[in-house]
Design a protein around this motif. Structure first.
Motif, mmCIF file in Angstrom:
data_model
loop_
_atom_site.group_PDB
_atom_site.id
_atom_site.type_symbol
_atom_site.label_atom_id
_atom_site.label_comp_id
_atom_site.label_asym_id
_atom_site.label_seq_id
_atom_site.Cartn_x
_atom_site.Cartn_y
_atom_site.Cartn_z
ATOM 1 N N ALA A 72 26.971 -30.442 -99.175
ATOM 2 C CA ALA A 72 27.789 -29.144 -99.471
ATOM 3 C C ALA A 72 26.718 -28.338 -100.277
ATOM 4 O O ALA A 72 26.749 -27.180 -100.015
ATOM 5 C CB ALA A 72 28.837 -29.664 -100.292
ATOM 6 N N THR A 73 25.942 -28.726 -101.224
ATOM 7 C CA THR A 73 25.011 -28.146 -102.178
ATOM 8 C C THR A 73 23.830 -27.516 -101.073
ATOM 9 O O THR A 73 23.850 -26.123 -101.254
ATOM 10 C CB THR A 73 24.340 -28.786 -103.126
ATOM 11 N N GLU A 74 23.529 -28.098 -100.220
ATOM 12 C CA GLU A 74 22.410 -27.609 -99.098
ATOM 13 C C GLU A 74 23.036 -26.367 -98.267
ATOM 14 O O GLU A 74 22.475 -25.602 -98.363
ATOM 15 C CB GLU A 74 22.120 -28.501 -98.237
ATOM 16 N N LEU A 75 24.527 -26.592 -97.816
ATOM 17 C CA LEU A 75 25.122 -25.704 -97.276
ATOM 18 C C LEU A 75 25.116 -24.383 -97.982
ATOM 19 O O LEU A 75 24.943 -23.172 -97.517
ATOM 20 C CB LEU A 75 26.275 -26.279 -96.657
ATOM 21 N N VAL A 76 25.667 -24.397 -99.306
ATOM 22 C CA VAL A 76 25.931 -23.256 -99.864
ATOM 23 C C VAL A 76 24.769 -22.743 -100.342
ATOM 24 O O VAL A 76 24.507 -21.296 -100.272
ATOM 25 C CB VAL A 76 26.572 -23.682 -101.426
ATOM 26 N N ALA A 77 23.662 -23.556 -100.717
ATOM 27 C CA ALA A 77 22.215 -22.840 -101.077
ATOM 28 C C ALA A 77 21.744 -21.954 -99.873
ATOM 29 O O ALA A 77 21.206 -20.810 -100.191
ATOM 30 C CB ALA A 77 21.199 -23.631 -101.506
ATOM 31 N N LYS A 78 21.762 -22.463 -98.677
ATOM 32 C CA LYS A 78 21.405 -21.884 -97.379
ATOM 33 C C LYS A 78 22.097 -20.406 -97.249
ATOM 34 O O LYS A 78 21.778 -19.338 -97.004
ATOM 35 C CB LYS A 78 21.398 -22.494 -96.305
ATOM 36 N N LYS A 79 23.495 -20.794 -97.595
ATOM 37 C CA LYS A 79 24.431 -19.420 -97.216
ATOM 38 C C LYS A 79 24.266 -18.298 -98.261
ATOM 39 O O LYS A 79 24.535 -17.106 -98.036
ATOM 40 C CB LYS A 79 25.959 -19.851 -97.116
ATOM 41 N N LEU A 80 24.100 -18.781 -99.443
ATOM 42 C CA LEU A 80 23.971 -17.801 -100.529
ATOM 43 C C LEU A 80 22.659 -16.793 -100.062
ATOM 44 O O LEU A 80 22.626 -15.730 -100.728
ATOM 45 C CB LEU A 80 23.422 -18.532 -101.904
ATOM 46 N N ARG A 81 21.645 -17.230 -99.388
ATOM 47 C CA ARG A 81 20.652 -16.419 -98.968
ATOM 48 C C ARG A 81 21.247 -15.032 -98.170
ATOM 49 O O ARG A 81 20.563 -14.354 -98.283
ATOM 50 C CB ARG A 81 19.485 -16.942 -98.144
ATOM 51 N N THR A 82 22.430 -15.199 -97.594
ATOM 52 C CA THR A 82 22.767 -14.108 -96.692
ATOM 53 C C THR A 82 24.249 -13.580 -97.474
ATOM 54 O O THR A 82 24.798 -12.636 -96.823
ATOM 55 C CB THR A 82 23.002 -14.586 -95.179
ATOM 56 N N VAL A 83 24.916 -14.230 -98.558
ATOM 57 C CA VAL A 83 26.169 -13.445 -98.992
ATOM 58 C C VAL A 83 25.522 -12.735 -100.181
ATOM 59 O O VAL A 83 24.944 -13.227 -101.227
ATOM 60 C CB VAL A 83 26.920 -14.897 -99.367
ATOM 61 N N SER A 84 26.226 -11.634 -100.529
ATOM 62 C CA SER A 84 26.041 -10.755 -101.660
ATOM 63 C C SER A 84 26.770 -11.522 -102.731
ATOM 64 O O SER A 84 28.074 -11.675 -102.584
ATOM 65 C CB SER A 84 26.563 -9.267 -101.190
ATOM 66 N N THR A 85 26.326 -11.546 -103.821
ATOM 67 C CA THR A 85 26.930 -11.882 -104.959
ATOM 68 C C THR A 85 27.205 -10.980 -105.987
ATOM 69 O O THR A 85 27.771 -10.957 -107.242
ATOM 70 C CB THR A 85 25.851 -12.838 -105.573
ATOM 71 N N ASP A 86 27.117 -9.673 -105.595
ATOM 72 C CA ASP A 86 27.682 -8.492 -106.227
ATOM 73 C C ASP A 86 29.183 -8.680 -106.750
ATOM 74 O O ASP A 86 29.702 -8.324 -107.740
ATOM 75 C CB ASP A 86 27.434 -7.349 -105.565
ATOM 76 N N ASP A 87 29.862 -9.021 -105.717
ATOM 77 C CA ASP A 87 31.557 -9.255 -105.730
ATOM 78 C C ASP A 87 31.674 -10.808 -105.915
ATOM 79 O O ASP A 87 31.643 -11.296 -104.930
ATOM 80 C CB ASP A 87 32.016 -8.463 -104.732
ATOM 81 N N ARG A 88 31.779 -11.180 -107.041
ATOM 82 C CA ARG A 88 31.606 -12.637 -107.213
ATOM 83 C C ARG A 88 32.929 -13.224 -106.536
ATOM 84 O O ARG A 88 32.779 -14.343 -106.198
ATOM 85 C CB ARG A 88 31.449 -13.079 -108.589
ATOM 86 N N ASP A 89 33.926 -12.694 -106.747
ATOM 87 C CA ASP A 89 35.169 -13.306 -106.431
ATOM 88 C C ASP A 89 35.014 -13.512 -104.819
ATOM 89 O O ASP A 89 35.567 -14.380 -104.204
ATOM 90 C CB ASP A 89 36.367 -12.433 -106.544
ATOM 91 N N ARG A 90 34.655 -12.508 -104.002
ATOM 92 C CA ARG A 90 34.332 -12.391 -102.729
ATOM 93 C C ARG A 90 33.469 -13.497 -102.251
ATOM 94 O O ARG A 90 33.732 -14.219 -101.346
ATOM 95 C CB ARG A 90 34.148 -10.937 -102.024
#
Length: 171
Positions: free
Chosen positions: A112-130
């Motif tokens: 799960a950690t690997e998947l989230v780390a990989k996905k974080l590269r393409t997900v904007s963290t500007d809107d943290r709730d989203r």
């Protein structure tokens, strides 16, 4: 060459099964369904599948082990999703439980950690709730437990420098 009202001979049924098994391992139920769709009689299908089982070409326990390993490692599936997939493939509860036991909670959390780390590269963290919703949803669709999903996402957002204070407050 096919007898009237039947899908074919035992030899033809065996050949179909062998062709299917060259693509990938299959459960007995999958092969049985395929033979039925092709019109083979239940008697012929049973004899062919018994023979393939006898010689070791069809083994639901081995299939379940391979399926769980492959889908967890390469498709990033959690135990819940894998259990559902095995049920759909016609794998018995005992074989499924034994196969799923090869994944412990640490393995599941690491994946799960690997998947989230990989996905974080393409997900904007500007809107943290989203970002949290998207990441937790992604893990949920893959069959990871909700509590673990939230923990992993929080850790990875913290690691990525996103501000998550107050987001996971207990209520």
């Amino acid at each position: 060459m096919r007898p009237t009202g039947e899908g074919g001979t035992e030899t033809q049924a065996k050949d179909l099964c062998l062709r299917l098994l060259t693509d990938r391992a299959r459960s007995r139920a999958e092969l049985s369904d395929r033979l039925a769709k092709k019109g083979y009689s239940a008697d012929i299908a049973e004899r062919v599948l018994d023979r393939l089982t006898e010689v070791g070409l069809v083994n639901d326990a081995d299939f379940a082990q391979q399926w769980v390993h492959s889908r967890h490692t390469y498709a990033g599936k959690g135990k819940r999703a894998l259990a559902l997939e095995l049920r759909r493939k016609g794998i018995g509860q005992e074989d499924a439980t034994e196969a799923l036991a090869q994944i412990d909670s640490e393995d599941e959390r690491a994946r799960a950690t690997e998947l989230v780390a990989k996905k974080l590269r393409t997900v904007s963290t500007d809107d943290r709730d989203r970002a949290v919703r998207r990441l937790v949803s992604m893990l949920a669709r893959r069959g990871f437990p909700q509590g673990m999903a939230f923990e992993v996402v929080k850790e990875q957002l913290d690691r990525a420098g996103a501000e998550t204070d107050g987001l996971f407050d207990e209520t």
